[in-house]
Motif scaffolding. Sequence first.
Motif, mmCIF file in Angstrom:
data_model
loop_
_atom_site.group_PDB
_atom_site.id
_atom_site.type_symbol
_atom_site.label_atom_id
_atom_site.label_comp_id
_atom_site.label_asym_id
_atom_site.label_seq_id
_atom_site.Cartn_x
_atom_site.Cartn_y
_atom_site.Cartn_z
ATOM 1 N N ASP A 47 0.861 -0.936 0.364
ATOM 2 C CA ASP A 47 0.127 -0.277 0.100
ATOM 3 C C ASP A 47 0.891 1.241 0.014
ATOM 4 O O ASP A 47 0.934 2.087 -0.641
ATOM 5 N N GLY A 48 2.146 1.572 0.406
ATOM 6 C CA GLY A 48 3.053 2.279 0.743
ATOM 7 C C GLY A 48 3.458 2.285 -1.058
ATOM 8 O O GLY A 48 3.774 3.803 -1.186
ATOM 9 N N VAL A 49 3.746 1.550 -1.507
ATOM 10 C CA VAL A 49 4.090 1.402 -3.172
ATOM 11 C C VAL A 49 3.240 2.538 -3.981
ATOM 12 O O VAL A 49 3.095 3.476 -4.130
ATOM 13 N N VAL A 50 1.623 1.860 -3.924
ATOM 14 C CA VAL A 50 0.484 2.658 -4.385
ATOM 15 C C VAL A 50 0.400 3.574 -4.091
ATOM 16 O O VAL A 50 0.517 5.429 -5.000
ATOM 17 N N ASP A 51 0.391 4.125 -2.751
ATOM 18 C CA ASP A 51 0.816 6.112 -2.200
ATOM 19 C C ASP A 51 1.338 6.699 -2.780
ATOM 20 O O ASP A 51 1.025 7.971 -3.646
ATOM 21 N N VAL A 52 2.580 5.565 -3.180
ATOM 22 C CA VAL A 52 4.158 6.697 -3.509
ATOM 23 C C VAL A 52 3.876 7.281 -5.339
ATOM 24 O O VAL A 52 3.728 8.081 -5.528
ATOM 25 N N VAL A 53 3.141 5.709 -5.895
ATOM 26 C CA VAL A 53 2.527 6.311 -7.303
ATOM 27 C C VAL A 53 1.770 7.061 -7.607
ATOM 28 O O VAL A 53 1.177 7.704 -8.361
ATOM 29 N N LYS A 54 0.759 7.033 -6.549
ATOM 30 C CA LYS A 54 -0.460 7.969 -6.902
ATOM 31 C C LYS A 54 -0.040 8.738 -6.409
ATOM 32 O O LYS A 54 -0.270 10.041 -7.042
ATOM 33 N N ALA A 55 0.262 9.294 -5.491
ATOM 34 C CA ALA A 55 1.655 10.814 -5.333
ATOM 35 C C ALA A 55 2.380 11.512 -6.676
ATOM 36 O O ALA A 55 2.562 12.820 -6.539
ATOM 37 N N SER A 56 2.859 10.459 -6.898
ATOM 38 C CA SER A 56 3.687 10.719 -8.470
ATOM 39 C C SER A 56 3.059 11.205 -10.046
ATOM 40 O O SER A 56 3.599 12.694 -10.337
ATOM 41 N N GLY A 57 1.180 11.077 -9.414
ATOM 42 C CA GLY A 57 0.266 11.626 -10.489
ATOM 43 C C GLY A 57 1.032 10.329 -12.134
ATOM 44 O O GLY A 57 0.025 10.869 -12.855
ATOM 45 N N LEU A 58 1.158 9.669 -11.590
ATOM 46 C CA LEU A 58 2.312 8.564 -13.527
ATOM 47 C C LEU A 58 1.249 8.173 -13.866
ATOM 48 O O LEU A 58 -0.240 7.958 -13.173
#
Lengths: 430, 221
Positions: A47-58
Amino acid sequence: MAYPYVSDREVRVLSKNFGDPSARRLDTYVERGGYSALKKAFELGPDGVVDVVKASGLRGRGGAGFPTGVKWSFMPKDSNKPHYLLCNADESEPGTFKDRELIRWDPHQLIEGVLIGAYAIRAEHAYIYCRGEFFETTQVLARALEEAYEKGYVGKDIQGSGVDIDITVHLGAGAYICGEETGLMNSLEGQRGQPRIKPPFPAAVGAFGMPSTINNVETLAAIPHIVAHGGEWYRQWGTEKSPGTKLFCVSGHVNKPGNYELPLGFPLMDLIEDVCGGMRDGKALKAVIPGGSSVPILNAAECAACSLDYEGVVEAGSMLGCASVIVMDENTDIVKQVRRMVQFYAHESCGQCTPCREGTAWMTKILQRIEDGRGTEDDLQTLLDMGVQMTGTTICVLSDSAAAPVESSILKFKDEYLALIRRGERVGAA
Amino acid sequence: MSDAPFKNPGWAGNTGEFDLTEDEVRGDDFVGSRPSGGGHPSVSATYPYMLAEKNPDTPLFEGAYKERFEKILTRYPTKQAALLPALALAQEIRGYVSPQSMDRVAELLELSSAYVRGVTTFYTMYNKAPVGRHLVQVCTNISCNLCGAEDVLAAFLRYTDTELGEMSEDGNFTVIEAECLAACGFPTCVQINSRYYENVTPAEVPKIIERLKAGAAGGDV
Ligand SMILES: Cc1cc2nc3c(=O)[nH]c(=O)nc-3n(C[C@H](O)[C@H](O)[C@H](O)COP(=O)(O)O)c2cc1C
Ligand code: SF4
Ligand code: FES
């Protein structure tokens, strides 16, 4: 280093190893910091990875531009069924040639991205579906994957983390439609690559009937960088809604065609005039297809104001798609090129939906008739009417994609159609 | 492999400022030789080469091919998923997928022959009839077309003395049109058996044909 052409306006994140054969080796990749993002991902947890990717806006680089982190979050968290990650390396959209370069110059970047993606969606098996024509490219990937297995970066208990992820490379057999997400799933399962009716969506019922996520090669190749440096870091490039860098595949009548990695929001005219060294033989620009053959064509005036991000290209009258910029000079025979594109869609239609199967075939015939000087002015209205019937009426958007270049070119280059119909005159026919 | 200078060695090298060898660009130096048994099971499905030497009577799925086939089966939750790789293996040794090959694959994977036929005919890369030693596929889609692909196609037909889709009399060549091969920035792209030739112009066609006839491009391609 000079991968066929480079420009000092590029920001080479994903493409930094293009033209450097040593980067294919695992040792070199690790020496340069490779596989450290995977380690960090294991610390962050899925879930931490998903959050980082969400934050990046990729946003997905396969054409639709859907936010990747959001897509990943659709996967069930507590399902006891197997989950699958599918990497879409079917790259067949005319004008697009970035995924092949990403795989053959930097295979470990993709493998690391696939591992992190699989971990984030709790998948124990990922399939990389490469188009069948990619024999050479796939072999480079295969060798890299073998090395990664040998050194314990893939497989059971990856680097002592307790995480198991397998990767299998699969080859298609020549069908554009297998790039469509559910067509790809059917093809992987050993069926004809015909798209499925949605819902159910892949996150609920995907490959082999199990929860699945599908991502493009370029999307997954960006993941290690985002996880290593954080979401905010990725946002230093691009716009608010279209963050990050993107590979632009430029083909057609420019002096230096090729792949260029640029921040999203880059002006289209700067790409042509500056990065690509201008138009070939000093000719004038007539038209650009900015996102691969499936998007509407832009005339020169529309190009002038076009900024290359998802929203900017829509404003200019087209779509960014997979950022495959096809440039056409003043001598281009628009009718002929549109006919060639529609002929492609007729060849690739999977045949399930009548508007698509019949529409693409008839459009090709009518365009050929016009091209041969046997068209009538009514044909143009017929084509436009067919376009309406082919849009939004089918299982997948291949049908809409075929209609887009026809409709947009009739609206923007009507003179060329009329010249052929009235006087049999081709524009710029060489 | 590539010692004699050849203006178009089949990679993007001659458009830009590359100073790499052809092997380095293609990755041949890294890939090394191909394990006939398929290597690691994760990649066993990736070696369906288009071999120049084809033998329609070779037994299917014996020896190294059996090994590869069995490794492939371990990678999917269903047997049916091995269908595309199995058809590719059949084509690799026999040069095309005959109705007999389809039946054999159907039997091995416990599928009906009609089903396998339906799948095989859906995909363009399975040759339904024998092809020449070198299958030449010229991309004529938009990006290549804008840069003269039709002239390249015409040159291949002229210098191989064939009609589109027909095998040359000496059995060396079959020339067909291809849809976009994902090398649009290096037009015209031509796939010959397993290899990509990029930046091909009509002037280079006779040289490529000579090179293939002389076998300089390696036995496999
Ligand atoms: C007809 C058709 C062909 C497509 N071909 C490809 C393709 O070759 N490669 C790709 O990545 N996506 C392709 N797509 C888009 C995929 O369906 C899917 O949206 C994408 O792989 C999702 O990955 P992303 O979220 O990372 O972009 C295609 C879509 C359609 C409708
Ligand atoms: S729109 Fe065309 S390609 Fe897509 S599912 Fe329907 S028939 Fe097949
Ligand atoms: S158009 Fe020829 S390779 Fe893409």
